[in-house]
Design an enzyme around this catalytic site. Structure first.
Site, PDB file in Angstrom:
ATOM      1  N   PRO A 144     -17.359 -10.135  99.577  1.00  9.56           N
ATOM      2  CA  PRO A 144     -18.302  -9.615  98.575  1.00  9.56           C
ATOM      3  C   PRO A 144     -18.249  -8.096  98.462  1.00  9.56           C
ATOM      4  O   PRO A 144     -18.299  -7.387  99.464  1.00  9.56           O
ATOM      5  CB  PRO A 144     -19.666 -10.078  99.107  1.00  9.56           C
ATOM      6  CG  PRO A 144     -19.467 -10.251 100.581  1.00  9.56           C
ATOM      7  CD  PRO A 144     -18.055 -10.708 100.744  1.00  9.56           C
TER       8      PRO A 144
ATOM      9  N   GLN B 200     -23.449 -14.184  98.794  1.00  8.66           N
ATOM     10  CA  GLN B 200     -23.861 -13.267  99.869  1.00  8.66           C
ATOM     11  C   GLN B 200     -25.264 -12.783  99.573  1.00  8.66           C
ATOM     12  O   GLN B 200     -25.578 -12.408  98.451  1.00  8.66           O
ATOM     13  CB  GLN B 200     -22.881 -12.090  99.960  1.00  8.66           C
ATOM     14  CG  GLN B 200     -23.295 -11.001 100.938  1.00  8.66           C
ATOM     15  CD  GLN B 200     -24.102  -9.888 100.285  1.00  8.66           C
ATOM     16  OE1 GLN B 200     -23.946  -9.626  99.091  1.00  8.66           O
ATOM     17  NE2 GLN B 200     -24.981  -9.267 101.037  1.00  8.66           N
TER      18      GLN B 200
ATOM     19  N   THR C 161     -26.269 -11.323 104.970  1.00  7.60           N
ATOM     20  CA  THR C 161     -25.844 -10.084 105.614  1.00  7.60           C
ATOM     21  C   THR C 161     -26.939  -9.604 106.552  1.00  7.60           C
ATOM     22  O   THR C 161     -28.082  -9.423 106.136  1.00  7.60           O
ATOM     23  CB  THR C 161     -25.521  -9.009 104.563  1.00  7.60           C
ATOM     24  OG1 THR C 161     -24.328  -9.390 103.873  1.00  7.60           O
ATOM     25  CG2 THR C 161     -25.305  -7.655 105.214  1.00  7.60           C
TER      26      THR C 161
ATOM     27  N   ARG D 235     -28.211   4.741 105.732  1.00  4.60           N
ATOM     28  CA  ARG D 235     -26.823   5.135 105.959  1.00  4.60           C
ATOM     29  C   ARG D 235     -26.517   6.415 105.202  1.00  4.60           C
ATOM     30  O   ARG D 235     -27.003   6.634 104.094  1.00  4.60           O
ATOM     31  CB  ARG D 235     -25.858   4.023 105.534  1.00  4.60           C
ATOM     32  CG  ARG D 235     -26.008   3.550 104.084  1.00  4.60           C
ATOM     33  CD  ARG D 235     -25.067   2.393 103.784  1.00  4.60           C
ATOM     34  NE  ARG D 235     -25.229   1.902 102.422  1.00  4.60           N
ATOM     35  CZ  ARG D 235     -24.524   0.897 101.910  1.00  4.60           C
ATOM     36  NH1 ARG D 235     -23.626   0.277 102.645  1.00  4.60           N
ATOM     37  NH2 ARG D 235     -24.724   0.504 100.669  1.00  4.60           N
TER      38      ARG D 235
ATOM     39  N   LYS E  46     -23.353 -13.077 108.153  1.00  7.42           N
ATOM     40  CA  LYS E  46     -22.322 -12.064 107.963  1.00  7.42           C
ATOM     41  C   LYS E  46     -22.755 -10.751 108.616  1.00  7.42           C
ATOM     42  O   LYS E  46     -23.815 -10.223 108.306  1.00  7.42           O
ATOM     43  CB  LYS E  46     -22.066 -11.834 106.469  1.00  7.42           C
ATOM     44  CG  LYS E  46     -20.992 -10.801 106.159  1.00  7.42           C
ATOM     45  CD  LYS E  46     -20.798 -10.651 104.656  1.00  7.42           C
ATOM     46  CE  LYS E  46     -19.690  -9.676 104.318  1.00  7.42           C
ATOM     47  NZ  LYS E  46     -20.020  -8.283 104.714  1.00  7.42           N
TER      48      LYS E  46
ATOM     49  N   ARG F  50     -19.298   0.294 106.325  1.00  8.24           N
ATOM     50  CA  ARG F  50     -20.281   0.855 105.401  1.00  8.24           C
ATOM     51  C   ARG F  50     -21.717   0.706 105.908  1.00  8.24           C
ATOM     52  O   ARG F  50     -22.646   1.127 105.219  1.00  8.24           O
ATOM     53  CB  ARG F  50     -20.156   0.181 104.038  1.00  8.24           C
ATOM     54  CG  ARG F  50     -18.809   0.408 103.378  1.00  8.24           C
ATOM     55  CD  ARG F  50     -18.639  -0.473 102.145  1.00  8.24           C
ATOM     56  NE  ARG F  50     -19.591  -0.155 101.106  1.00  8.24           N
ATOM     57  CZ  ARG F  50     -19.440   0.808 100.201  1.00  8.24           C
ATOM     58  NH1 ARG F  50     -18.364   1.577 100.249  1.00  8.24           N
ATOM     59  NH2 ARG F  50     -20.344   1.012  99.279  1.00  8.24           N
TER      60      ARG F  50
ATOM     61  N   GLY G 164     -11.110  -4.029 106.929  1.00  8.90           N
ATOM     62  CA  GLY G 164      -9.879  -3.317 107.258  1.00  8.90           C
ATOM     63  C   GLY G 164      -8.589  -4.083 107.088  1.00  8.90           C
ATOM     64  O   GLY G 164      -7.519  -3.535 107.345  1.00  8.90           O
TER      65      GLY G 164
ATOM     66  N   ARG H 133      -5.386  -5.358 105.487  1.00  5.44           N
ATOM     67  CA  ARG H 133      -4.531  -4.867 104.413  1.00  5.44           C
ATOM     68  C   ARG H 133      -3.161  -5.525 104.385  1.00  5.44           C
ATOM     69  O   ARG H 133      -2.428  -5.412 103.414  1.00  5.44           O
ATOM     70  CB  ARG H 133      -4.310  -3.349 104.546  1.00  5.44           C
ATOM     71  CG  ARG H 133      -5.577  -2.502 104.655  1.00  5.44           C
ATOM     72  CD  ARG H 133      -6.288  -2.387 103.328  1.00  5.44           C
ATOM     73  NE  ARG H 133      -7.403  -1.453 103.407  1.00  5.44           N
ATOM     74  CZ  ARG H 133      -8.668  -1.800 103.654  1.00  5.44           C
ATOM     75  NH1 ARG H 133      -8.973  -3.084 103.835  1.00  5.44           N
ATOM     76  NH2 ARG H 133      -9.628  -0.894 103.702  1.00  5.44           N
TER      77      ARG H 133
ATOM     78  N   ARG I 114     -11.673  -4.052  99.827  1.00  8.42           N
ATOM     79  CA  ARG I 114     -11.158  -2.908  99.074  1.00  8.42           C
ATOM     80  C   ARG I 114      -9.821  -3.177  98.376  1.00  8.42           C
ATOM     81  O   ARG I 114      -9.633  -2.719  97.244  1.00  8.42           O
ATOM     82  CB  ARG I 114     -11.062  -1.688  99.985  1.00  8.42           C
ATOM     83  CG  ARG I 114     -12.427  -1.076 100.336  1.00  8.42           C
ATOM     84  CD  ARG I 114     -12.267   0.180 101.165  1.00  8.42           C
ATOM     85  NE  ARG I 114     -13.528   0.849 101.430  1.00  8.42           N
ATOM     86  CZ  ARG I 114     -14.260   0.693 102.539  1.00  8.42           C
ATOM     87  NH1 ARG I 114     -13.833  -0.124 103.486  1.00  8.42           N
ATOM     88  NH2 ARG I 114     -15.394   1.339 102.697  1.00  8.42           N
TER      89      ARG I 114
END
Length: 420
Positions: free
Chosen positions: A138, A188, A216, A223, A293, A320, A350, A352, A372
């Site tokens: 999400p 989510q 979540t 933050r 989550k 985040r 992370g 990728r 991302r």
């Protein structure tokens, strides 16, 4: 062979690219232009894949060699504040870097002379079969990156039969996204500290046919998104038309799931008061599967199993939500060991590369979420960009499975990965 002048020009363009990177927001570019970065300098993540010439950015999805090719194109396409929202971690962004650096701590152990001419990447996640264990994690507000937003991502997910998890702060309603996906999705949930809000959203998601609600639990405090705030200062647009900060209700006017929901009495959407009692109430409310989550400690994973949770997602919110400095790939092994097969374990933050995914799957993860990378594809080229990102990830996952000698997901074993 490029001339010295051409090389110098390329270097200048590269440094200009670095200057625009959110991870260079803390400075240090001048030192990098000399002998090297000063201690503590925030380099682009990851530096080694950054394009060396900004005038050679890919022109179409088919030109992409890896998922990183899409990020600088997106950077050119979207407003600075929107890019900053996507790219930012919090505080020193130690966790943001750790999520990538963590994979280097683990090595794969390739096995040979196994027939991997045919590889089956299909995966069962809570009773539903998907073509691969690659999950659309999400991400909120996707129309900030492309006008078709979450619907474009859903259509891309449909092409590869990926599980899609829709963010609470989606621009497009769960009904429309589910229709675009053409199959049930997960929802989510940011529950907030007001039960009626969680109830309204959960019932709407269930009515839309969602199979699971992924709650979540890592947004329990404030933050400091420094990269976002620094790039906001460079954005010359008048953003008040879309972002009314006069109240929480007003600020959510472009977020579809908050329409008709009373946010009075709340200053934010955090769940700072949430305890295990919330999940008892949730179980009585919905027939959907319940997923947590944001698990990072094995003790919480055991409690989740003890409390009848259907699955967990090992996640630090893509770095985040907190800046502990611990990557999810570091946290995963102890959680898998403690849970001991009592519930499925998904993991994100992370990821990728196909090798990243294989490492997690070998450790015992059921599936892997990506965030991302597909947003880079969306911001760069819309739906075709997302499709290409997912295609590249599937191709890399398949190749990595072949290299370790695993013709199917169930053949990925802990013995195939070791700590470096």
């Amino acid at each position: 062979m490029p001339s010295f002048a051409d090389q110098a020009a390329s270097r200048r363009k590269f440094l200009q690219f670095l200057a625009a990177s959110p991870l260079f927001a803390a400075g240090g570019l001048e030192a990098f232009a000399g002998e090297g970065p000063t201690p503590g300098t925030k380099l682009p993540d990851p530096l080694m894949w950054a394009p060396m010439r900004t005038d050679e950015l890919i022109k179409s999805p088919k030109d992409a060699i890896n998922v990183f090719d899409f990020e600088p194109v997106m950077r050119n396409n979207v407003p600075p504040a929107h890019f900053g929202y996507m790219a930012s971690g919090i505080d020193d962004e130690v966790t943001l870097r750790a999520n990538r650096e963590g994979f280097a701590k683990f090595q794969l152990r390739p096995r040979r002379l196994v027939d991997v001419s045919k590889v089956d990447m299909s995966t069962d996640i809570l009773g539903v079969k998907y073509n691969s264990p690659i999950v659309i994690a999400p991400v909120g507000g996707q129309q900030s990156f492309h006008e078709e937003g979450e619907a474009a991502v859903a259509r891309a997910a449909r092409q590869g039969n990926h599980l899609q998890i829709l963010s609470t702060v989606t621009n497009i309603g769960v009904e429309e996204v589910a229709a675009a996906r053409g199959a049930p999705i997960w929802y989510q949930l940011y529950a907030t500290n007001k039960w009626d809000i969680a109830k309204a959203m959960v019932m709407r998601a269930e009515k839309a046919g969602c199979l699971a609600v992924a709650v979540t639990v890592d947004r329990s405090g404030g933050r400091n998104q420094e990269t976002l705030f620094r790039l906001l200062k460079t954005d010359t647009r008048d953003c008040s038309g879309c972002h009314d900060r006069s109240s929480l209700q007003a600020s959510m006017k472009t977020r579809a799931m908050y329409q008709g929901v009373d946010l009075s009495g709340l200053r934010n959407t955090q769940s700072s008061a949430m305890t295990w009692d919330f999940f008892k109430r949730l179980r009585d409310l919905t027939k959907m599967k319940i997923v947590i989550k944001g698990i990072l400690a094995y003790e919480d994973a055991v409690l989740a199993a003890d409390n009848g949770i259907d699955a967990i997602i090992v996640s630090n919110h893509g770095a985040r939500s907190e800046d502990s400095g611990r990557s999810t790939i570091d946290a995963l092994p102890e959680i898998v060991e403690a849970v001991n097969g009592r519930l499925p374990i998904l993991v994100d933050s992370g990821f990728r590369r196909g090798t990243d995914m294989v490492k997690a799957l070998c450790m015992g993860a059921t599936a892997v979420g990506v965030g991302r990378p597909y947003v880079w594809g969306l911001g760069a080229f819309g739906q075709p960009g997302v499709e290409k990102v997912l295609e590249l990830l599937r191709a890399e996952l398949l190749a990595a499975m072949q290299q370790v000698g695993a013709p199917s997901i169930k053949d990925l074993k802990p013995a195939m990965v070791r700590r470096a």
